[in-house]
Write an enzyme that holds these catalytic residues in place. Structure first.
Site, PDB file in Angstrom:
ATOM      1  CD  GLU A   1      87.580  52.664  29.757  1.00  0.00           C
ATOM      2  OE1 GLU A   1      89.491  52.987  30.166  1.00  0.00           O
ATOM      3  OE2 GLU A   1      86.808  53.863  29.991  1.00  0.00           O
TER       4      GLU A   1
ATOM      5  CD  GLU B   1      89.892  59.752  30.622  1.00  0.00           C
ATOM      6  OE1 GLU B   1      90.081  58.586  31.351  1.00  0.00           O
ATOM      7  OE2 GLU B   1      88.536  59.826  29.994  1.00  0.00           O
TER       8      GLU B   1
END
Length: 221
Positions: A121, A171
């Site tokens: 991330e 996303e």
């Protein structure tokens, strides 16, 4: 610095507050309520009472989601933190702007460790390489209605040249990365710029432990 958290497959038990355990809750029925990116289960249950015996049947909706990892990237040599700004749907009706400053964060994928989630991330959301991960705590953000469990870390980073727009287009992520001095960041909760639980908890931890972190980090590699 402190070692990494235990593997994710080690059950986090917490300190007992009473003699009760999982065996003192009876789940009578568990039914699907909603299935999407997240899910809601409808539970009918009862549990033992402090005064003795069993309580009545209760119906509870449980928001079911994967556990999360949140990371406060900290540059001990510049005494600065790295935060991301993005739109959050949960803030649409609650503040003047739904764009919020937050930590690097993400959900576990199947088979991942907390460290793997943190490093993935950090790269996706901020273009950051994490030098070292320091565990802060694990906590439940809202156990009255959700089973989410958050693994919270501080991570040592080199913040020089960090910034810009990041996130995965597939996303729908659109994250503006900012570097704040720790002196500036410490004012952000009181002036309303930093108002998410993970961010406030991690920042408070860093304000309490920053000197030790800087001493242990030593000179810039």
């Amino acid at each position: 610095l402190a070692p990494l958290s235990p593997p994710r497959d080690v059950l986090f038990r917490g300190l007992p507050l009473s003699d009760f355990s999982q065996q003192d809750v009876q789940i009578l029925r568990r039914e699907p309520g909603f299935r999407g990116f997240y899910q809601v289960d409808v539970l009918t249950l009862r549990h033992r009472l402090f005064a003795g015996g069993w309580g009545p049947e209760l119906r509870r909706e449980l928001f079911v989601r994967r556990d999360a990892v949140c990371v406060l990237p900290y540059d001990p040599w510049e005494d600065a933190v790295v935060l991301g700004e993005q739109m959050r749907v949960g803030a649409l009706d609650k503040r003047a702007s739904p764009w919020m400053l937050e930590l690097v964060a993400g959900l576990f994928d199947e088979g991942e460790s907390a460290e793997e989630v943190a490093r993935r991330e950090a790269q996706e959301e901020a273009g950051l390489e994490l030098r070292e991960l320091i565990p802060i705590t694990r906590y439940f953000p809202s156990p009255g209605g959700s089973n989410e469990h958050v693994h919270l870390f501080c991570a040592l980073v080199d913040s020089r040249g960090v910034g810009g727009i990041h996130g995965l287009a597939e996303e729908g992520e659109d994250i503006r990365v900012q570097v704040l001095s720790l002196a500036e960041a410490r004012k952000a909760p009181s002036d309303g710029r930093l108002d998410t639980a993970a961010s406030i908890i991690a920042l408070q931890w860093l304000l309490l432990n920053g000197q030790h972190v800087r001493e242990q980090a030593g000179p810039r590699p």
